[in-house]
Scaffold this motif. Structure first.
Motif, PDB file in Angstrom:
ATOM      1  N   LYS A 139      60.337  44.904  47.725  1.00 36.54           N
ATOM      2  CA  LYS A 139      59.578  43.845  48.393  1.00 36.54           C
ATOM      3  C   LYS A 139      58.541  44.443  49.327  1.00 36.54           C
ATOM      4  O   LYS A 139      57.385  44.009  49.358  1.00 36.54           O
ATOM      5  N   GLU A 180      54.441  44.089  48.901  1.00 32.79           N
ATOM      6  CA  GLU A 180      53.584  43.580  49.972  1.00 32.79           C
ATOM      7  C   GLU A 180      52.506  44.595  50.345  1.00 32.79           C
ATOM      8  O   GLU A 180      51.353  44.238  50.577  1.00 32.79           O
ATOM      9  N   GLU A 220      49.829  44.648  47.660  1.00 33.15           N
ATOM     10  CA  GLU A 220      48.954  43.481  47.776  1.00 33.15           C
ATOM     11  C   GLU A 220      47.960  43.654  48.914  1.00 33.15           C
ATOM     12  O   GLU A 220      46.787  43.281  48.791  1.00 33.15           O
ATOM     13  N   ARG A 221      48.429  44.255  50.035  1.00 34.30           N
ATOM     14  CA  ARG A 221      47.518  44.501  51.165  1.00 34.30           C
ATOM     15  C   ARG A 221      46.429  45.495  50.777  1.00 34.30           C
ATOM     16  O   ARG A 221      45.259  45.329  51.124  1.00 34.30           O
TER      17      ARG A 221
END
Length: 276
Positions: free
Chosen positions: A216, A220, A223-224
């Motif tokens: 996870k 994240e 994606e950043r």
């Protein structure tokens, strides 16, 4: 959908999770012994948070910081050779140096302060490929006289060692397996070596990649990174457009035809017409 990407220790988070684990100290110990060419009898994991009074860099962390009998070693995993990363690492090293050389009101050179950078991208740098596998840096004059004896930077050109992997030279692969393994996935690790340590590393990395919390966090972060790269790209494109507009305005003042302006700036006739 759950992210099924397999993360190697080229990702600094994977490197931290695996090597900053007390139960994996034997793998870290072997990696350091391989690089330093000396036996390490004692290894202690230190907090990686760097004390810093500069508000712009406060809270920055090394990927790993370890203490041996006579060394303080900072470890930094650089997935890509980006602009300014050496300046950033120098900041880490000097901060680390000032934090550990003082004993009371005196300073000594008994403890070696060292940083080891595992850097990818050095074979693809714009200013020319770096084809040397390992470079060692000291603070010294042109004659080789050191300013201090306990300050050292080791930069490992990880591309150099990955090229050994792709060369399929089994002798060299076996000799350098502890560096090569850091960016191999499960199937590749199975063929790398029968070495017990490599197998243990593979098991630990597989377990990490099955950890839902880690996956996870990595999703994240990915994606950043994608968002940041998109913003940077758009900003760059906008900068190019603004530069072309200024050129077009100047050419219009010089009574250059809009057809020629379009030819030299790649702006459309409609875009140029709006500038009149």
């Amino acid at each position: 959908m759950e992210n099924d990407k397999y993360y190697t220790c080229r990702k600094d988070k994977a490197f931290k999770y695996l090597f900053l684990n007390e139960s994996n100290k034997n793998i870290l110990k072997a990696l350091l012994e391989f690089k330093l060419k000396e036996e390490i009898t004692n290894i202690e994991l230190l907090p990686t948070e760097l004390t810093n009074s500069n508000i712009k860099t406060k809270g920055k962390q090394l990927d790993a910081l370890v203490k041996t009998k006579d060394k303080i070693i900072g470890l930094e995993m650089n997935a890509n050779e980006t602009d300014g990363f050496r300046v950033k690492n120098m900041g880490y090293l000097t901060n680390n140096y000032s934090s550990h050389v003082g004993v009371g009101e005196t300073y000594n050179e008994d403890m070696m302060i060292m940083q080891i950078n595992f850097t990818y991208g050095m074979m693809h740098r714009k200013e020319g490929k770096d084809k040397k596998g390992i470079r060692e840096y000291y603070m010294q004059d042109k004659e080789g006289k050191k300013f201090v004896s306990n300050f050292k930077i080791i930069e490992i050109n990880m591309d150099y060692f990955m090229e050994i992997w792709y060369s399929k030279n089994q002798k060299e692969i076996e000799e350098n397996k502890l560096l090569i393994m850091l960016d191999l996935k499960e199937k590749e690790l199975k063929t790398l070596s029968n070495d017990r340590l490599v197998k243990e590393y593979m098991e630990k990395l597989n377990s990490l990649n099955k950890n839902s919390v880690f996956k996870k966090l990595m999703t994240e972060e990915q994606e950043r990174e994608m968002l940041e790269n998109t913003i940077k790209f758009n900003a760059k494109q906008q900068g190019i457009t603004e530069e072309k507009i200024e050129i077009a305005k100047t050419m219009l003042k010089d009574n250059v035809s809009i057809e020629d302006i379009s030819k030299y700036t790649s702006l459309s006739l409609e875009e140029i017409d709006k500038l009149k």
